[in-house]
Design a protein around this motif. Structure first.
Motif, PDB file in Angstrom:
ATOM      1  N   GLU A   6       0.821  -1.210   0.000  1.00  0.00           N
ATOM      2  CA  GLU A   6       0.000   0.000   0.000  1.00  0.00           C
ATOM      3  C   GLU A   6       0.858   1.264   0.000  1.00  0.00           C
ATOM      4  OE1 GLU A   6      -2.452  -0.437   3.395  1.00  0.00           O
ATOM      5  OE2 GLU A   6      -3.851  -1.795   2.396  1.00  0.00           O
ATOM      6  N   GLN A   7       2.047   1.193   0.586  1.00  0.00           N
ATOM      7  CA  GLN A   7       2.902   2.370   0.652  1.00  0.00           C
ATOM      8  C   GLN A   7       3.306   2.848  -0.738  1.00  0.00           C
ATOM      9  OE1 GLN A   7       6.709   1.654   2.518  1.00  0.00           O
ATOM     10  NE2 GLN A   7       6.710  -0.467   1.817  1.00  0.00           N
ATOM     11  N   TYR A   8       3.440   1.939  -1.701  1.00  0.00           N
ATOM     12  CA  TYR A   8       3.809   2.328  -3.061  1.00  0.00           C
ATOM     13  C   TYR A   8       2.648   3.052  -3.748  1.00  0.00           C
ATOM     14  CZ  TYR A   8       7.695  -0.777  -2.168  1.00  0.00           C
ATOM     15  OH  TYR A   8       8.785  -1.368  -1.616  1.00  0.00           O
ATOM     16  N   ALA A   9       1.426   2.607  -3.488  1.00  0.00           N
ATOM     17  CA  ALA A   9       0.256   3.274  -4.054  1.00  0.00           C
ATOM     18  C   ALA A   9       0.098   4.674  -3.461  1.00  0.00           C
ATOM     19  CB  ALA A   9      -0.994   2.452  -3.798  1.00  0.00           C
ATOM     20  N   ILE A  10       0.341   4.809  -2.167  1.00  0.00           N
ATOM     21  CA  ILE A  10       0.239   6.112  -1.515  1.00  0.00           C
ATOM     22  C   ILE A  10       1.303   7.057  -2.045  1.00  0.00           C
ATOM     23  CG2 ILE A  10       0.464   7.296   0.700  1.00  0.00           C
ATOM     24  CD1 ILE A  10      -0.797   4.752   1.960  1.00  0.00           C
ATOM     25  N   LYS A  11       2.513   6.548  -2.234  1.00  0.00           N
ATOM     26  CA  LYS A  11       3.596   7.371  -2.777  1.00  0.00           C
ATOM     27  C   LYS A  11       3.270   7.825  -4.196  1.00  0.00           C
ATOM     28  CE  LYS A  11       8.337   8.215  -3.363  1.00  0.00           C
ATOM     29  NZ  LYS A  11       8.125   9.487  -4.006  1.00  0.00           N
ATOM     30  N   ALA A  12       2.751   6.923  -5.017  1.00  0.00           N
ATOM     31  CA  ALA A  12       2.398   7.271  -6.390  1.00  0.00           C
ATOM     32  C   ALA A  12       1.260   8.290  -6.424  1.00  0.00           C
ATOM     33  CB  ALA A  12       2.009   6.024  -7.168  1.00  0.00           C
ATOM     34  N   PHE A  13       0.309   8.177  -5.516  1.00  0.00           N
ATOM     35  CA  PHE A  13      -0.791   9.138  -5.434  1.00  0.00           C
ATOM     36  C   PHE A  13      -0.252  10.518  -5.065  1.00  0.00           C
ATOM     37  CE2 PHE A  13      -4.506  11.192  -3.595  1.00  0.00           C
ATOM     38  CZ  PHE A  13      -5.493  10.859  -4.504  1.00  0.00           C
ATOM     39  N   GLY A  14       0.672  10.561  -4.109  1.00  0.00           N
ATOM     40  CA  GLY A  14       1.300  11.827  -3.729  1.00  0.00           C
ATOM     41  C   GLY A  14       2.102  12.431  -4.863  1.00  0.00           C
ATOM     42  N   ASP A  15       2.808  11.590  -5.613  1.00  0.00           N
ATOM     43  CA  ASP A  15       3.556  12.081  -6.776  1.00  0.00           C
ATOM     44  C   ASP A  15       2.613  12.672  -7.820  1.00  0.00           C
ATOM     45  OD1 ASP A  15       5.911  11.301  -5.588  1.00  0.00           O
ATOM     46  OD2 ASP A  15       6.097   9.441  -6.748  1.00  0.00           O
ATOM     47  N   GLY A  16       1.455  12.061  -7.967  1.00  0.00           N
ATOM     48  CA  GLY A  16       0.461  12.583  -8.904  1.00  0.00           C
ATOM     49  C   GLY A  16      -0.051  13.951  -8.487  1.00  0.00           C
ATOM     50  N   LEU A  17      -0.288  14.137  -7.186  1.00  0.00           N
ATOM     51  CA  LEU A  17      -0.723  15.445  -6.700  1.00  0.00           C
ATOM     52  C   LEU A  17       0.394  16.476  -6.852  1.00  0.00           C
ATOM     53  CD1 LEU A  17      -2.689  14.444  -3.487  1.00  0.00           C
ATOM     54  CD2 LEU A  17      -3.614  15.145  -5.687  1.00  0.00           C
ATOM     55  N   GLU A  18       1.622  16.052  -6.653  1.00  0.00           N
ATOM     56  CA  GLU A  18       2.764  16.957  -6.804  1.00  0.00           C
ATOM     57  C   GLU A  18       2.927  17.393  -8.256  1.00  0.00           C
ATOM     58  OE1 GLU A  18       7.389  16.155  -6.713  1.00  0.00           O
ATOM     59  OE2 GLU A  18       6.505  15.957  -4.717  1.00  0.00           O
ATOM     60  N   SER A  19       2.578  16.534  -9.181  1.00  0.00           N
ATOM     61  CA  SER A  19       2.724  16.887 -10.595  1.00  0.00           C
ATOM     62  C   SER A  19       1.778  18.013 -10.995  1.00  0.00           C
ATOM     63  CB  SER A  19       2.513  15.666 -11.475  1.00  0.00           C
ATOM     64  OG  SER A  19       1.168  15.257 -11.444  1.00  0.00           O
ATOM     65  N   VAL A  20       0.652  18.164 -10.294  1.00  0.00           N
ATOM     66  CA  VAL A  20      -0.259  19.277 -10.566  1.00  0.00           C
ATOM     67  C   VAL A  20       0.423  20.595 -10.244  1.00  0.00           C
ATOM     68  CG1 VAL A  20      -2.459  20.340  -9.920  1.00  0.00           C
ATOM     69  CG2 VAL A  20      -2.312  17.866 -10.192  1.00  0.00           C
TER      70      VAL A  20
END
Length: 118
Positions: A6-20
């Motif tokens: 789950e930590q990888y999914a959370i990290k990827a979600f955060g990276d997606g928000l950072e890309s905005v």
């Protein structure tokens, strides 16, 4: 922190928000990486949760958006993130269905006179 995969999914979600944030900064003519690093540094300070990207400032600058009377509606952000997450989940589900099905199609006919290239 979250254990397991789950930590990888959370990290990827955060990276997606950072890309905005990075895209907004780059579209405003600033260096996205510099803006993101300044925001990370500003958010580490105590009581600085309202720091945002200063589009009107010189270069990659940040400011307290609450002090500048810039307010965003919570519902807009909530529904934007929720609908984007649902769209990504739908795409992943469809991809998982496609990947789980065996390749179909007609079976090749057995032809003893087949001319093979040598």
């Amino acid at each position: 922190t979250c254990p397991g995969l789950e930590q990888y999914a959370i990290k990827a979600f955060g990276d997606g928000l950072e890309s905005v944030v990075r895209a907004l900064a780059e579209n405003a003519g600033n260096k996205g990486t510099e803006v993101v690093s300044k925001l990370y540094a500003a958010h580490q300070e105590e009581g600085s949760r309202n720091i945002g990207f200063d589009n009107e400032g010189e270069g990659a600058s940040v400011k307290d958006v609450a002090a500048a009377n810039i307010f965003d509606t919570y519902l807009l952000k909530y529904w934007a993130i929720k609908l984007a997450t649902n769209a990504v989940n739908t795409i992943l589900r469809v991809d998982q269905i496609i990947m789980s099905k065996p390749a179909g199609g007609p079976k090749p006919k057995d032809n003893p006179n087949w001319d093979e290239d040598r």
